[in-house]
Design a protein around this motif. Structure first.
Motif, PDB file in Angstrom:
ATOM      1  N   GLU A 199       1.698   4.509 -13.493  1.00  0.00           N
ATOM      2  CA  GLU A 199       1.087   4.260 -12.194  1.00  0.00           C
ATOM      3  C   GLU A 199       0.108   3.372 -12.219  1.00  0.00           C
ATOM      4  O   GLU A 199      -0.066   2.323 -11.411  1.00  0.00           O
TER       5      GLU A 199
ATOM      6  N   HIS B  94      -1.653  11.205  -7.298  1.00  0.00           N
ATOM      7  CA  HIS B  94      -1.352  11.895  -8.567  1.00  0.00           C
ATOM      8  C   HIS B  94      -2.506  12.964  -9.189  1.00  0.00           C
ATOM      9  O   HIS B  94      -3.491  12.348  -9.089  1.00  0.00           O
TER      10      HIS B  94
ATOM     11  N   THR C 271       0.867  -3.424  -1.977  1.00  0.00           N
ATOM     12  CA  THR C 271       1.037  -2.524  -3.050  1.00  0.00           C
ATOM     13  C   THR C 271       0.191  -1.215  -2.713  1.00  0.00           C
ATOM     14  O   THR C 271      -0.794  -1.246  -2.594  1.00  0.00           O
ATOM     15  N   PRO C 272       1.027  -0.119  -3.046  1.00  0.00           N
ATOM     16  CA  PRO C 272       0.465   0.869  -2.928  1.00  0.00           C
ATOM     17  C   PRO C 272      -0.753   1.180  -3.846  1.00  0.00           C
ATOM     18  O   PRO C 272      -0.793   0.810  -4.978  1.00  0.00           O
TER      19      PRO C 272
ATOM     20  N   ARG D 185       1.648  -0.162 -12.797  1.00  0.00           N
ATOM     21  CA  ARG D 185       2.309  -0.545 -11.658  1.00  0.00           C
ATOM     22  C   ARG D 185       1.286  -1.333 -10.867  1.00  0.00           C
ATOM     23  O   ARG D 185       1.461  -2.624 -10.286  1.00  0.00           O
TER      24      ARG D 185
ATOM     25  N   LEU E 150      -3.669   3.859  -5.610  1.00  0.00           N
ATOM     26  CA  LEU E 150      -3.556   5.289  -6.398  1.00  0.00           C
ATOM     27  C   LEU E 150      -4.739   6.005  -5.951  1.00  0.00           C
ATOM     28  O   LEU E 150      -6.111   5.828  -6.433  1.00  0.00           O
TER      29      LEU E 150
ATOM     30  N   LYS F 210      -2.257   9.277   2.179  1.00  0.00           N
ATOM     31  CA  LYS F 210      -1.043   9.859   1.707  1.00  0.00           C
ATOM     32  C   LYS F 210      -0.093   8.848   1.953  1.00  0.00           C
ATOM     33  O   LYS F 210       0.962   8.531   1.142  1.00  0.00           O
ATOM     34  N   ASP F 211      -0.130   7.901   2.985  1.00  0.00           N
ATOM     35  CA  ASP F 211       0.818   7.025   3.380  1.00  0.00           C
ATOM     36  C   ASP F 211       0.640   5.640   2.605  1.00  0.00           C
ATOM     37  O   ASP F 211       1.737   4.975   2.277  1.00  0.00           O
ATOM     38  N   ARG F 212      -0.751   5.266   2.043  1.00  0.00           N
ATOM     39  CA  ARG F 212      -0.739   4.321   1.523  1.00  0.00           C
ATOM     40  C   ARG F 212      -1.511   4.126  -0.038  1.00  0.00           C
ATOM     41  O   ARG F 212      -1.358   2.997  -0.549  1.00  0.00           O
ATOM     42  N   MET F 213      -1.321   5.290  -0.575  1.00  0.00           N
ATOM     43  CA  MET F 213      -1.504   5.550  -1.934  1.00  0.00           C
ATOM     44  C   MET F 213      -0.750   6.718  -2.483  1.00  0.00           C
ATOM     45  O   MET F 213      -0.328   7.479  -1.852  1.00  0.00           O
ATOM     46  N   VAL F 214      -0.422   6.116  -3.805  1.00  0.00           N
ATOM     47  CA  VAL F 214       0.486   7.383  -4.496  1.00  0.00           C
ATOM     48  C   VAL F 214      -0.707   8.411  -5.004  1.00  0.00           C
ATOM     49  O   VAL F 214      -1.755   8.000  -5.585  1.00  0.00           O
TER      50      VAL F 214
END
Length: 351
Positions: free
Chosen positions: A28, A188, A53-54, A31, A56, A182-186
């Protein structure tokens, strides 16, 4: 260099130990690095903007290496960037908004977001947490504007997005920001059984008395070890007041007794401090009595906040805990504080 290569280089050099939980998040991080390494296309009438780009959102328990991993990514990113502790960033935002209002701007958030989007492509935040209603009302609109402008955000936190600003005032107004994360970021979770920060303190003395040259040298050595020689002041904003921490890096703060107990601070301030740091180095605790009763009361409140939050305390003091407060009103109540100070010196404290 890829993030994986940078991680392996640190392992080979002996500065890192391979950790499966950390290895799991490296793709991630890579990425994000790879996306930021790609130049933005020139804008044209018929050219579509690339998909954003999402970012994190990396969360997990203290001492799991979240900040280290974010720094590893930050060092490999070759793009306009900025890194700061989340509280320090919000302090900057408030300052910029105040300046915008002086210029007669109605919507003070818009120029702040525009300035950031013009200056950086990558924002890295350490320890995102929301404890103030004013911050809670700002971050949603600010981040929405940053995401719309293509700014990539990576942040660490000790809690999942759903627990941000938990039980906060008017929290229902904040929940759209959680949905935005939650929509724009991964999101983890860094799941590891190892607390590296605790390991670095394991078996080490944490309470130094008497407060002499040897104690000061030992405290300085611990600070250099935990801060890696990097630090900057941190100011926490709590209900219109400021809590100043002269030294801060990666969840570790350093202050003197009178920085925190010699000012008109209270429980809310110390609770915010305990939320913001995982290790507090507190120097020059004096003997306490009726002559400094107010400072003593604040010290008791500070220790209660640190104790409940399981913050690691490293301190230098004029006497052992049981001998810090031996005369005057409040000696009986201080027995609990002395007991807590003793417990906080145990090897398994904070685990």
């Amino acid at each position: 260099m890829t993030v994986q290569s940078a991680y392996q280089t640190a392992v080979d050099a002996g500065t890192l130990t391979t950790d499966d939980a950390q290895l799991a998040v490296l793709p991630e991080l890579e990425r994000v690095r790879a996306a930021l390494a790609t130049p933005l296309p020139k804008r044209g009438l018929f050219r579509k903007a690339p998909p954003p780009t999402p970012g994190l959102y990396m969360w997990g328990g203290v001492g799991r290496g979240k900040s280290m991993l974010m720094d590893l990514l930050y060092d490999q990113v070759d793009a306009p960037k900025r890194r700061s502790h989340f509280h320090a960033f919000m302090q900057w935002v408030h300052t910029e908004m105040t300046e915008a209002r002086k210029r007669g701007v109605d919507d003070a958030i818009a120029p702040v977001a525009a300035k950031l989007a013009d200056e950086v492509r990558f924002l890295a935040f350490d320890e995102m947490q929301i404890t103030d209603i004013t911050d809670a009302m700002i971050v949603g609109r600010l981040f929405e504007a940053l995401f719309a402008a293509g700014v990539v955000v990576v942040t660490t936190s000790n809690r999942p997005p759903d627990d941000l600003y938990k039980n906060g005032l008017n929290r229902q107004l904040f929940t759209p920001f959680i949905a935005l994360i939650k929509d724009r970021m991964v999101v983890h979770e860094l799941v590891s059984d190892t607390d590296y920060r605790q390991d670095r303190l394991a078996g080490k003395q944490s309470y130094f008395t008497p407060n002499n040259a040897d104690a000061r040298a030992a405290i300085a050595d611990i600070w250099d070890h935990l801060s890696n020689g990097k630090s900057a002041p941190l100011v926490l904003h709590v209900k219109g007041r400021e809590v100043d921490l002269p030294g801060y890096h990666n969840g570790v703060a350093r202050a003197k007794f009178y920085d925190l107990c010699g000012r008109f601070l209270g429980a809310a301030d110390y609770l915010a401090l305990a939320e913001a740091v995982r290790v507090l180095i507190l120097e020059d605790i004096p003997t306490l009595s009726r002559s400094n009763f107010n400072e003593a009361k604040r010290f008791v409140t500070l220790i209660d906040a640190l104790y409940e939050a399981k913050v690691q305390l490293i301190c230098s003091a004029a006497a052992a805990p049981e001998l810090l407060y031996v005369e005057g009103e409040g000696t009986f109540e201080f027995e609990r504080t002395a007991s807590r100070l003793r417990e906080m010196q145990s090897a398994d404290w904070g685990t």
